[in-house]
Design a protein around this motif. Sequence first.
Motif, PDB file in Angstrom:
ATOM      1  N   ARG A 169      -4.017 -40.669   6.342  1.00 53.32           N
ATOM      2  CA  ARG A 169      -4.012 -41.053   7.750  1.00 53.32           C
ATOM      3  C   ARG A 169      -2.926 -42.079   8.055  1.00 53.32           C
ATOM      4  N   PHE A 170      -2.721 -43.037   7.163  1.00 55.54           N
ATOM      5  CA  PHE A 170      -1.688 -44.053   7.374  1.00 55.54           C
ATOM      6  C   PHE A 170      -0.309 -43.569   6.933  1.00 55.54           C
ATOM      7  N   GLU A 171      -0.284 -42.405   6.274  1.00 55.63           N
ATOM      8  CA  GLU A 171       0.961 -41.849   5.735  1.00 55.63           C
ATOM      9  C   GLU A 171       1.676 -42.887   4.860  1.00 55.63           C
ATOM     10  N   CYS A 172       0.899 -43.478   3.966  1.00 55.60           N
ATOM     11  CA  CYS A 172       1.433 -44.483   3.055  1.00 55.60           C
ATOM     12  C   CYS A 172       1.414 -43.928   1.633  1.00 55.60           C
ATOM     13  N   PRO A 173       2.141 -44.570   0.721  1.00 57.00           N
ATOM     14  CA  PRO A 173       2.208 -44.072  -0.656  1.00 57.00           C
ATOM     15  C   PRO A 173       0.863 -44.114  -1.376  1.00 57.00           C
TER      16      PRO A 173
ATOM     17  N   ALA B  30       2.461 -40.462  -5.933  1.00 52.37           N
ATOM     18  CA  ALA B  30       1.842 -39.139  -6.027  1.00 52.37           C
ATOM     19  C   ALA B  30       1.797 -38.513  -4.645  1.00 52.37           C
ATOM     20  N   GLU B  31       1.662 -37.202  -4.643  1.00 54.14           N
ATOM     21  CA  GLU B  31       1.440 -36.493  -3.386  1.00 54.14           C
ATOM     22  C   GLU B  31       0.203 -35.631  -3.544  1.00 54.14           C
ATOM     23  N   VAL B  32      -0.462 -35.385  -2.432  1.00 56.25           N
ATOM     24  CA  VAL B  32      -1.633 -34.515  -2.467  1.00 56.25           C
ATOM     25  C   VAL B  32      -1.126 -33.075  -2.534  1.00 56.25           C
ATOM     26  N   ALA B  33      -1.403 -32.416  -3.655  1.00 55.68           N
ATOM     27  CA  ALA B  33      -0.985 -31.029  -3.835  1.00 55.68           C
ATOM     28  C   ALA B  33      -1.930 -30.084  -3.111  1.00 55.68           C
ATOM     29  N   GLY B  34      -3.175 -30.496  -2.950  1.00 55.29           N
ATOM     30  CA  GLY B  34      -4.144 -29.669  -2.237  1.00 55.29           C
ATOM     31  C   GLY B  34      -5.560 -30.078  -2.543  1.00 55.29           C
ATOM     32  N   ILE B  35      -6.468 -29.355  -1.936  1.00 57.56           N
ATOM     33  CA  ILE B  35      -7.883 -29.540  -2.172  1.00 57.56           C
ATOM     34  C   ILE B  35      -8.357 -28.252  -2.835  1.00 57.56           C
ATOM     35  N   GLY B  36      -9.030 -28.391  -3.953  1.00 64.41           N
ATOM     36  CA  GLY B  36      -9.472 -27.214  -4.686  1.00 64.41           C
ATOM     37  C   GLY B  36     -10.929 -27.295  -5.052  1.00 64.41           C
ATOM     38  N   VAL B  37     -11.332 -26.366  -5.861  1.00 59.74           N
ATOM     39  CA  VAL B  37     -12.708 -26.321  -6.336  1.00 59.74           C
ATOM     40  C   VAL B  37     -12.665 -26.214  -7.849  1.00 59.74           C
ATOM     41  N   GLY B  38     -13.404 -27.096  -8.497  1.00 62.45           N
ATOM     42  CA  GLY B  38     -13.516 -27.070  -9.953  1.00 62.45           C
ATOM     43  C   GLY B  38     -14.967 -26.853 -10.342  1.00 62.45           C
TER      44      GLY B  38
ATOM     45  N   ARG C  66      -8.643 -33.030   3.960  1.00 62.00           N
ATOM     46  CA  ARG C  66      -8.019 -31.805   4.489  1.00 62.00           C
ATOM     47  C   ARG C  66      -7.705 -31.954   5.968  1.00 62.00           C
ATOM     48  N   LEU C  67      -8.645 -32.496   6.734  1.00 65.46           N
ATOM     49  CA  LEU C  67      -8.444 -32.688   8.162  1.00 65.46           C
ATOM     50  C   LEU C  67      -7.222 -33.566   8.423  1.00 65.46           C
ATOM     51  N   ALA C  68      -7.103 -34.665   7.681  1.00 66.74           N
ATOM     52  CA  ALA C  68      -5.959 -35.559   7.862  1.00 66.74           C
ATOM     53  C   ALA C  68      -4.654 -34.881   7.458  1.00 66.74           C
ATOM     54  N   MET C  69      -4.688 -34.093   6.384  1.00 69.11           N
ATOM     55  CA  MET C  69      -3.476 -33.392   5.944  1.00 69.11           C
ATOM     56  C   MET C  69      -3.016 -32.387   6.995  1.00 69.11           C
ATOM     57  N   ASP C  70      -3.977 -31.756   7.677  1.00 66.18           N
ATOM     58  CA  ASP C  70      -3.655 -30.750   8.686  1.00 66.18           C
ATOM     59  C   ASP C  70      -3.376 -31.361  10.059  1.00 66.18           C
TER      60      ASP C  70
ATOM     61  N   PHE D 251     -11.675 -34.531  14.861  1.00 61.60           N
ATOM     62  CA  PHE D 251     -13.008 -34.140  15.292  1.00 61.60           C
ATOM     63  C   PHE D 251     -13.204 -34.676  16.705  1.00 61.60           C
ATOM     64  N   GLU D 252     -14.222 -34.165  17.371  1.00 57.69           N
ATOM     65  CA  GLU D 252     -14.535 -34.640  18.715  1.00 57.69           C
ATOM     66  C   GLU D 252     -14.829 -36.140  18.694  1.00 57.69           C
ATOM     67  N   ARG D 253     -15.565 -36.577  17.670  1.00 60.71           N
ATOM     68  CA  ARG D 253     -15.879 -37.995  17.472  1.00 60.71           C
ATOM     69  C   ARG D 253     -15.193 -38.444  16.192  1.00 60.71           C
ATOM     70  N   PRO D 254     -14.780 -39.701  16.084  1.00 58.85           N
ATOM     71  CA  PRO D 254     -14.052 -40.121  14.882  1.00 58.85           C
ATOM     72  C   PRO D 254     -14.912 -40.076  13.621  1.00 58.85           C
ATOM     73  N   LEU D 255     -14.317 -39.586  12.542  1.00 56.08           N
ATOM     74  CA  LEU D 255     -14.955 -39.651  11.234  1.00 56.08           C
ATOM     75  C   LEU D 255     -14.839 -41.077  10.718  1.00 56.08           C
ATOM     76  N   THR D 256     -15.544 -41.397   9.672  1.00 54.32           N
ATOM     77  CA  THR D 256     -15.547 -42.756   9.125  1.00 54.32           C
ATOM     78  C   THR D 256     -14.136 -43.254   8.827  1.00 54.32           C
ATOM     79  N   HIS D 257     -13.310 -42.418   8.192  1.00 53.08           N
ATOM     80  CA  HIS D 257     -11.953 -42.861   7.852  1.00 53.08           C
ATOM     81  C   HIS D 257     -11.106 -43.063   9.106  1.00 53.08           C
ATOM     82  N   ASP D 258     -11.297 -42.214  10.111  1.00 55.57           N
ATOM     83  CA  ASP D 258     -10.564 -42.386  11.369  1.00 55.57           C
ATOM     84  C   ASP D 258     -10.989 -43.673  12.062  1.00 55.57           C
ATOM     85  N   LEU D 259     -12.285 -43.958  12.023  1.00 55.29           N
ATOM     86  CA  LEU D 259     -12.801 -45.186  12.614  1.00 55.29           C
ATOM     87  C   LEU D 259     -12.224 -46.411  11.915  1.00 55.29           C
ATOM     88  N   LEU D 260     -12.161 -46.370  10.581  1.00 57.19           N
ATOM     89  CA  LEU D 260     -11.604 -47.495   9.835  1.00 57.19           C
ATOM     90  C   LEU D 260     -10.132 -47.719  10.184  1.00 57.19           C
TER      91      LEU D 260
END
Length: 156
Positions: A119-123, A5-13, A46-50, A54-63
């Motif tokens: 972030r890892f650019e994995c499938p 799959a690919e991320v098509a986007g972030i939306g609002v439902g 969204r941040l990772a897709m773009d 952030f100035e300080r790492p987010l949880t996913h960046d830290l992991l």
Amino acid sequence: MNHEAEVAGIGVGVGPDGEEVPAVVLKVRGEYLPIFVTRDQAQSIRLAMDGGTFERPLTHDLLVEILTEFGGAVDSVRIDDITDGTFYGKVDAERYEDGEPEKFVFDARPSDAIALATRFECPILVSDEVVDAAGQSPESIEMSGPDEFGDDDPGL
């Protein structure tokens, strides 16, 4: 069978209580798969897709940083089950010790798994059962313009 799959986007439902809820929308097997997430998860993905930081790492960046420092990597993530409208995921990781790969599988919320995959650019792999249960035709998802989560996001 799993499909990439690919991320098509972030939306609002619209959630069950009528409030707007962010969703990550995956495109898989010619269908869209909206998965409701928290606002923080949507912003992290969204941040990772773009490619932003952030100035300080987010949880996913830290992991990601911790995993790579300890010689690990995420090979793929899976969204492989759905029960009562709740999606379930896994993270397939490995590390090398003495030149030999050691494989690991971790249970994860799909939003966390997707945030790591971006972030890892994995499938990102999705099972037929999940797509059969929750996939929607492209015509059923309205693609809208910019919103608070970024440009050209699908609006649900």
